[in-house]
Write a protein that holds these residues in place. Structure first.
Motif, short mmCIF file in Angstrom:
data_model
loop_
_atom_site.label_atom_id
_atom_site.label_comp_id
_atom_site.label_asym_id
_atom_site.label_seq_id
_atom_site.Cartn_x
_atom_site.Cartn_y
_atom_site.Cartn_z
N ILE A 162 -42.57 102.63 -27.31
CA ILE A 162 -41.87 103.71 -26.63
C ILE A 162 -42.38 103.77 -25.19
O ILE A 162 -43.58 103.91 -24.97
CB ILE A 162 -42.09 105.07 -27.33
CG1 ILE A 162 -41.62 104.99 -28.78
CG2 ILE A 162 -41.36 106.19 -26.57
CD1 ILE A 162 -41.93 106.23 -29.60
N GLU A 163 -41.46 103.64 -24.25
CA GLU A 163 -41.81 103.70 -22.84
C GLU A 163 -40.88 104.68 -22.14
O GLU A 163 -39.74 104.88 -22.57
CB GLU A 163 -41.67 102.32 -22.19
CG GLU A 163 -42.63 101.29 -22.75
CD GLU A 163 -42.46 99.93 -22.09
OE1 GLU A 163 -41.72 99.84 -21.08
OE2 GLU A 163 -43.05 98.97 -22.60
N ALA A 164 -41.37 105.27 -21.08
CA ALA A 164 -40.54 106.19 -20.29
C ALA A 164 -39.41 105.41 -19.64
O ALA A 164 -39.59 104.26 -19.22
CB ALA A 164 -41.38 106.89 -19.23
N ALA A 165 -38.25 106.02 -19.57
CA ALA A 165 -37.08 105.40 -18.93
C ALA A 165 -36.34 106.48 -18.15
O ALA A 165 -36.64 107.67 -18.27
CB ALA A 165 -36.17 104.79 -19.99
N ASP A 166 -35.40 106.06 -17.35
CA ASP A 166 -34.59 107.03 -16.63
C ASP A 166 -33.77 107.85 -17.63
O ASP A 166 -33.18 107.28 -18.55
CB ASP A 166 -33.65 106.32 -15.65
CG ASP A 166 -34.42 105.66 -14.51
OD1 ASP A 166 -35.51 106.15 -14.16
OD2 ASP A 166 -33.92 104.64 -13.99
N PRO A 167 -33.75 109.17 -17.46
CA PRO A 167 -32.95 110.01 -18.38
C PRO A 167 -31.48 109.60 -18.36
O PRO A 167 -30.94 109.26 -17.31
CB PRO A 167 -33.13 111.43 -17.82
CG PRO A 167 -34.37 111.36 -17.00
CD PRO A 167 -34.45 109.96 -16.45
N GLY A 168 -30.88 109.63 -19.51
CA GLY A 168 -29.48 109.27 -19.63
C GLY A 168 -28.92 109.79 -20.94
O GLY A 168 -29.58 110.55 -21.65
N PRO A 169 -27.71 109.37 -21.29
CA PRO A 169 -27.07 109.88 -22.51
C PRO A 169 -27.84 109.54 -23.79
O PRO A 169 -27.67 110.20 -24.80
CB PRO A 169 -25.69 109.22 -22.52
CG PRO A 169 -25.61 108.35 -21.32
CD PRO A 169 -26.87 108.46 -20.55
N GLU A 170 -28.69 108.53 -23.72
CA GLU A 170 -29.45 108.14 -24.91
C GLU A 170 -30.89 108.64 -24.87
O GLU A 170 -31.74 108.18 -25.63
CB GLU A 170 -29.41 106.61 -25.08
CG GLU A 170 -27.99 106.12 -25.35
CD GLU A 170 -27.91 104.61 -25.48
OE1 GLU A 170 -28.96 103.93 -25.45
OE2 GLU A 170 -26.79 104.11 -25.62
N GLY A 171 -31.18 109.58 -23.98
CA GLY A 171 -32.51 110.16 -23.91
C GLY A 171 -33.28 109.67 -22.70
O GLY A 171 -32.72 109.09 -21.77
N HIS A 172 -34.61 109.91 -22.72
CA HIS A 172 -35.43 109.49 -21.59
C HIS A 172 -36.55 108.55 -22.01
O HIS A 172 -37.52 108.35 -21.27
CB HIS A 172 -35.99 110.72 -20.83
CG HIS A 172 -36.85 111.59 -21.67
ND1 HIS A 172 -38.20 111.37 -21.82
CD2 HIS A 172 -36.56 112.68 -22.41
CE1 HIS A 172 -38.69 112.31 -22.63
NE2 HIS A 172 -37.71 113.10 -23.00
N ASP A 173 -36.41 107.95 -23.18
CA ASP A 173 -37.37 106.95 -23.66
C ASP A 173 -36.64 105.65 -23.94
O ASP A 173 -35.50 105.64 -24.39
CB ASP A 173 -38.04 107.40 -24.96
CG ASP A 173 -38.92 108.63 -24.77
OD1 ASP A 173 -39.62 108.70 -23.75
OD2 ASP A 173 -38.89 109.50 -25.66
N ALA A 174 -37.31 104.53 -23.69
CA ALA A 174 -36.81 103.22 -24.09
C ALA A 174 -37.59 102.82 -25.33
O ALA A 174 -38.82 102.69 -25.29
CB ALA A 174 -37.01 102.20 -22.97
N VAL A 175 -36.90 102.70 -26.45
CA VAL A 175 -37.54 102.39 -27.72
C VAL A 175 -37.23 100.94 -28.09
O VAL A 175 -36.07 100.51 -28.03
CB VAL A 175 -37.05 103.33 -28.84
CG1 VAL A 175 -37.71 103.00 -30.16
CG2 VAL A 175 -37.31 104.79 -28.46
N THR A 176 -38.27 100.20 -28.44
CA THR A 176 -38.09 98.82 -28.88
C THR A 176 -38.76 98.62 -30.23
O THR A 176 -39.79 99.22 -30.52
CB THR A 176 -38.69 97.81 -27.88
OG1 THR A 176 -40.08 98.10 -27.70
CG2 THR A 176 -37.98 97.86 -26.54
#
Length: 168
Positions: A14-28
């Motif tokens: 889980i890493e921080a990402a730019d907020p958007g329609p899918e949230g503000h985390d990048a999950v891999t």
């Protein structure tokens, strides 16, 4: 381990990402499916059967404390057969035994044989319209349906015997 993946390693990043329609985390999701094999993205490393089993394992983990849920699995056993299909079927049965309602669409005789109830879904085209018919199966019809899943259009006595064996 109950899904025949006892040596697989699964990690979530889980890493921080730019907020958007899918949230503000990048999950891999990263996996190594075999000892000594490099880890990589789940969608690139895992086979179809492994993807199905990872999904089942994830659903089991995410719902472990919930009771009375209805879970629907559409070909969750895709890409597996034999002992692995049996393991998937046993895990699905355990989910149901633990207080959930589990509906499974399957082409696997090993999985179908572990269900409490069995329906046959058949499609037919009538007057250019596709219809689906759902038929509840009694014990004898269930034997024939599982035998058909084993052998195809021609149901043999050997296939019926194998179906009875699967049904226990």
């Amino acid at each position: 381990a109950p899904l025949k993946m006892e040596r697989a390693v699964f990690t979530t990043g889980i890493e921080a990402a730019d907020p958007g329609p899918e949230g503000h985390d990048a999950v891999t999701f990263t996996v190594a499916t075999n000892p000594g094999a490099p880890a990589g993205p789940l969608n690139k490393i895992a086979s179809g059967g492994e993807l199905s089993r990872f999904l089942l394992a994830l659903k089991v983990c995410l719902t472990k404390d919930a009771r009375g849920l209805t879970m629907i699995f559409d070909e969750i056993d895709r890409g597996v057969g034999g002992a692995t299909a049996d393991a998937v079927g046993r895990r699905l049965k355990r989910l149901a035994d633990e207080g959930g309602q589990v509906l499974v669409v399957t082409h696997s005789p090993q999985v179908a044989a572990l269900g409490t109830h069995h329906w046959r879904v058949a499609k037919a085209v009538e007057d250019d319209v596709t219809l689906s018919r759902v038929t509840s199966l009694d014990d004898e019809d269930r034997i024939d349906e599982i035998a058909r899943m084993i052998s195809g259009d021609v149901i043999t006595q050997e296939a019926r015997a194998a179906a009875r064996s699967l049904l226990g």
